[in-house]
Design a protein around this motif. Structure first.
Motif, PDB file in Angstrom:
ATOM      1  N   SER A 404      18.847 -21.950  25.047  1.00 57.19           N
ATOM      2  CA  SER A 404      18.092 -21.065  23.871  1.00 57.19           C
ATOM      3  C   SER A 404      18.297 -19.847  23.893  1.00 57.19           C
ATOM      4  O   SER A 404      19.101 -19.202  24.658  1.00 57.19           O
ATOM      5  CB  SER A 404      16.690 -21.363  24.328  1.00 57.19           C
ATOM      6  N   ASP A 434      10.493 -21.435  18.113  1.00 60.23           N
ATOM      7  CA  ASP A 434       8.905 -21.163  18.294  1.00 60.23           C
ATOM      8  C   ASP A 434       8.517 -19.797  17.453  1.00 60.23           C
ATOM      9  O   ASP A 434       9.230 -19.118  16.802  1.00 60.23           O
ATOM     10  CB  ASP A 434       8.420 -21.329  19.506  1.00 60.23           C
ATOM     11  N   LYS A 440      15.917 -23.232  20.286  1.00 64.79           N
ATOM     12  CA  LYS A 440      16.459 -24.261  21.394  1.00 64.79           C
ATOM     13  C   LYS A 440      17.307 -25.203  20.939  1.00 64.79           C
ATOM     14  O   LYS A 440      16.984 -25.711  19.655  1.00 64.79           O
ATOM     15  CB  LYS A 440      15.300 -24.799  21.911  1.00 64.79           C
ATOM     16  N   LEU A 475      15.395 -29.526  30.858  1.00 62.54           N
ATOM     17  CA  LEU A 475      13.944 -28.982  30.702  1.00 62.54           C
ATOM     18  C   LEU A 475      13.604 -27.850  31.837  1.00 62.54           C
ATOM     19  O   LEU A 475      12.653 -27.412  32.212  1.00 62.54           O
ATOM     20  CB  LEU A 475      12.934 -30.040  30.794  1.00 62.54           C
ATOM     21  N   CYS A 581       6.187 -29.900  33.912  1.00 62.66           N
ATOM     22  CA  CYS A 581       6.306 -29.500  32.710  1.00 62.66           C
ATOM     23  C   CYS A 581       4.944 -29.558  31.988  1.00 62.66           C
ATOM     24  O   CYS A 581       3.914 -29.987  32.635  1.00 62.66           O
ATOM     25  CB  CYS A 581       6.985 -30.493  31.744  1.00 62.66           C
ATOM     26  N   THR A 582       4.883 -28.722  31.024  1.00 65.18           N
ATOM     27  CA  THR A 582       3.556 -28.580  30.046  1.00 65.18           C
ATOM     28  C   THR A 582       3.568 -29.520  28.890  1.00 65.18           C
ATOM     29  O   THR A 582       4.482 -29.669  28.029  1.00 65.18           O
ATOM     30  CB  THR A 582       3.476 -27.065  29.453  1.00 65.18           C
ATOM     31  N   VAL A 598       4.026 -32.676  23.099  1.00 65.67           N
ATOM     32  CA  VAL A 598       5.414 -31.908  23.204  1.00 65.67           C
ATOM     33  C   VAL A 598       5.356 -31.568  24.541  1.00 65.67           C
ATOM     34  O   VAL A 598       4.618 -30.879  25.171  1.00 65.67           O
ATOM     35  CB  VAL A 598       5.202 -30.544  22.446  1.00 65.67           C
ATOM     36  N   THR A 600       7.060 -29.359  27.457  1.00 71.99           N
ATOM     37  CA  THR A 600       7.860 -28.092  27.512  1.00 71.99           C
ATOM     38  C   THR A 600       8.150 -27.716  29.209  1.00 71.99           C
ATOM     39  O   THR A 600       7.452 -27.986  29.929  1.00 71.99           O
ATOM     40  CB  THR A 600       6.883 -26.917  26.757  1.00 71.99           C
ATOM     41  N   GLY A 604      11.460 -23.072  28.778  1.00 68.15           N
ATOM     42  CA  GLY A 604      11.263 -23.085  27.558  1.00 68.15           C
ATOM     43  C   GLY A 604      11.611 -24.107  26.643  1.00 68.15           C
ATOM     44  O   GLY A 604      11.185 -24.594  25.446  1.00 68.15           O
ATOM     45  N   ASN A 605      12.562 -25.070  27.036  1.00 67.35           N
ATOM     46  CA  ASN A 605      13.085 -26.264  26.280  1.00 67.35           C
ATOM     47  C   ASN A 605      11.870 -27.394  26.284  1.00 67.35           C
ATOM     48  O   ASN A 605      11.179 -27.559  27.246  1.00 67.35           O
ATOM     49  CB  ASN A 605      14.189 -26.787  26.839  1.00 67.35           C
ATOM     50  N   ASN A 606      11.922 -28.048  25.213  1.00 74.24           N
ATOM     51  CA  ASN A 606      11.078 -29.083  25.209  1.00 74.24           C
ATOM     52  C   ASN A 606      11.767 -30.449  24.488  1.00 74.24           C
ATOM     53  O   ASN A 606      12.764 -30.326  23.903  1.00 74.24           O
ATOM     54  CB  ASN A 606       9.816 -28.734  24.351  1.00 74.24           C
TER      55      ASN A 606
END
Length: 671
Positions: A404, A434, A440, A475, A581-582, A598, A600, A604-606
């Motif tokens: 990214s 984003d 990304k 990720l 991850c989120t 999603v 993430t 920061g990649n998702n």
């Protein structure tokens, strides 16, 4: 007590009575007699022609009943307790010594006796006032009488009485007087405790203070101190009792608010009317019960506001130049509900209680109006016009999925008040961006990144080229595992892809135990991947085979379809994805209208997991609201099930309660 200078007998020496005049201002301390019936105490005295005089000739002390009296009501008496009398200028002591006084060298000669001025006098009040220091009366209006006596009274002297201060007694103590051994006054009625102070004074006596207090003898009792009623009009009843009633008194009740009316008082009961409350807000009032001779009693009435059914504003957004005003219009039901206006940023825009919005400075403020439980809002933007936007780069190249880089947008002019922009990707399957400008790499290809100013709609572009193999997304997981950007069988992240029974590598038209590859028609006749004999033939194989060992079959659908290092994730690897991850739910992934999560990573990649539901060959179940993704791990306790990850808008979890014969989604992973 304070000591004064006495005259003490030293001896019975005979001293001539010849007069000797002392020089004025000679310092001689003591107590001396004057031939006019008075005595004087002073540090500066003169003696001439048989008389003692104070230097200033102003301070004189009377001699009465054998004692020397001071004007502040104190009596001075010799330490040796001698009494004195004065007749025609001759001072005579109690031991019979008399004669004209002569002072010489600090010695006072009277007849054949000599007296020297030395310390040792005692002082004490001659008279004393005797009265109670506190008297208590009830709350009622009345004449009062307080007895007193004076010990050692002096002829012709009267007791004096006065209020110590008007602030302490107020105007409720009047007609203060002294009458034959008693003090009389009038006190007014009250409804609360209060105290007044009077002071008694008498010549040659210490002053005495008497506190006059009013305290209740009658009490109002109510069984409750507060009550809450609803917004509708009603008639309320309040019970009460009077302890120690007074025949001439009657109870009164008043309200602090006009919405309580028609107050009626009867024996032990009060009724009052409560009007309807259409304000949309709670309100309170206090009933005050008053009875002569008793403390006031209070009763609080709280009335809830009529619920506000609806509240809207004529505008949800408003653009103003600094210094310009515009009035918002609120529509509310009920129409007379109370409205409360506010601004969250008063430096940008203010609003008065009539809804008039005034723009003050550049920025965005939210104007809110509240009525009861309802709130309506309007976003107010105060701007300086934007004339353009540019990017720090017009092209980006990536050579690895998951990498990214953040683009920087510069707004022109620099003083523009609204620098907000939106970011979009023309091909989210290749590269995403984003709202912070972070681009990304998702898959091989080309995407155009666009930044657009909110104010004016100005745009700038950056071409992104991804040269890496498609599908793998880093990720930032501790294991280093890469996750596919799409479901197995899908070409885009938002596509559902294919559905597979656990351990099968081909799709089919019907998913059930009767069509399941690894059983003989039921969940209790498993022929492979079984750890409990009651479910079938035990082989204790707990992970799907990928053909990596001699004699193994390829039962991993991802390996079978994609080859290379692609495979299905294990239960442990799904757990890593869930916990590291989120997972954010979306109803409209990248504008496609597809719902899902999603995911993430820490870098920061998702990746996007669509809520694909499950498939039985004929029907989709929960597609669009629920996602179920197979792991490669068997549930060893119940081998007719395998572990899978599920999610919906409210939760993400791990479970094994779905049978192996169901058709579910697969998300491949690789090294």
């Amino acid at each position: 007590m304070r000591k004064l200078l006495p005259i003490i007998v030293l001896s019975t020496l005979f001293v001539s009575c010849a007069h000797e005049v002392l020089e004025p201002e000679q310092q001689i301390s003591g107590l001396f007699a004057l031939d006019d019936g008075s005595c004087m105490v002073s540090e500066y005295l003169s003696f001439e022609n048989g008389r003692l005089s104070h230097y200033s000739a102003t301070t004189v002390y009377p001699f009465v009943e054998g004692k020397i009296w001071h004007t502040d009501s104190r009596a001075f008496q010799l330490a040796n307790k001698q009494n004195y009398s004065i007749r025609e200028g001759v001072l005579t002591t109690s031991d019979g010594v008399s004669g004209p006084a002569e002072l010489k060298d600090g010695v006072l000669t009277i007849g054949s006796k000599r007296y020297v001025a030395l310390e040792g006098f005692e002082e004490a009040p001659y008279s004393r006032i005797v009265a109670d220091n506190e008297v208590i009366f009830p709350y009622t209006d009345q004449d009062i009488s307080i007895p007193f006596t004076v010990e050692n009274p002096l002829p012709g002297k009267e007791l004096k009485v006065s209020l110590r201060s008007s602030a302490s007694a107020g105007a409720w103590i009047t007609n203060l007087a002294v009458q034959e051994g008693k003090i009389t006054a009038h006190i007014s009625a009250t409804a609360e405790d209060r105290t007044g102070i009077i002071e008694l004074s008498y010549t040659h006596a210490e002053s005495v203070t008497v506190q006059i207090k009013q305290q209740p003898s009658t009490f109002i009792t109510i069984p409750e101190t507060s009550r809450t009623v609803d917004y509708t009009p009603s008639t309320q009843t309040l019970n009460y009792t009077i302890e120690n009633p007074i025949a001439t008194s009657s109870l009164t009740a008043t309200s602090s608010a006009s919405w309580i009316s028609n107050i009626q008082v009867s024996a032990n009961k009060i009724t009052f009317a409560v009007q309807e409350n259409n304000s949309g807000a709670d309100r309170s009032a206090t009933l005050t019960l008053r009875y002569e001779g008793a403390r006031d009693a209070t009763f609080k009435v709280t009335q809830t506001g009529k619920p506000v059914v609806s509240l809207t504003l004529n505008k949800s957004e408003l653009a103003l130049l600094s210094g310009v005003s515009e009035t918002l219009i609120a529509t509310v039901d009920p129409t007379d509900a109370q409205l409360l206006w506010s601004s969250n940023k008063t430096s940008v825009a203010t609003v008065d209680q009539n809804g008039k919005v005034t723009a003050l400075g550049n920025g965005i403020a939210t104007i809110s109006v509240v009525a009861g439980e309802k709130t309506a809002k309007c976003s107010v933007t105060v701007t300086t016009a934007v004339t353009g936007v540019s990017l720090n780069k017009t092209s980006l190249n990536f050579d690895e999925i998951g990498k990214s880089e953040t683009l920087i947008a510069t707004i022109s002019p620099s003083t523009a008040s609204n620098k907000s922009v939106t970011w979009t990707s023309g091909n989210t399957s290749v590269a995403t961006v984003d709202q912070a400008g972070k681009v990304k790499a998702i898959a091989k290809g080309t995407a155009l990144i666009t930044v657009t100013t909110v104010d004016g709609g100005y745009t700038a572009y950056c071409t992104v080229t991804v040269l890496i193999p498609p599908g793998a997304v880093d990720l930032g997981l501790p294991s280093g595992l890469l996750w596919a950007s799409c479901n197995l069988g899908a070409s885009k992240p938002e596509e559902y892809g294919d559905y597979y029974a656990w351990g099968e590598t081909a799709t089919k038209s019907k998913y059930s135990w009767s069509t399941y590859k690894w059983c003989n028609g039921s969940r209790t006749t498993l022929t492979k991947y079984c750890t409990v004999s009651s479910y079938g033939t035990v082989d204790n194989i707990t992970e799907l085979q990928r053909g990596e060992k001699s004699g193994e079959t390829v039962d991993d659908a991802a390996r079978a379809k994609l080859g290379g290092e692609w495979r299905m994730p294990t239960d442990t690897e799904w757990t890593e994805l869930r916990t590291k991850c989120t997972w954010a739910w979306t109803d409209n992934y990248s504008g496609t209208g597809v719902k899902g999560r999603v995911v993430t990573g820490t870098n920061g990649n998702n990746i996007f997991l669509p809520a694909a539901g499950r498939w039985d060959g004929t029907h989709f179940y929960y597609a669009g609201s629920y996602g179920e993704y197979w792991s490669s791990s068997l549930c060893t306790g119940d081998p007719d099930c395998a572990w899978f990850v599920y999610f919906y808008s409210g939760n993400v979890g791990r479970h094994d309660y779905r049978s192996r014969d169901y058709g579910k989604s697969i998300r491949p992973v690789t090294k």
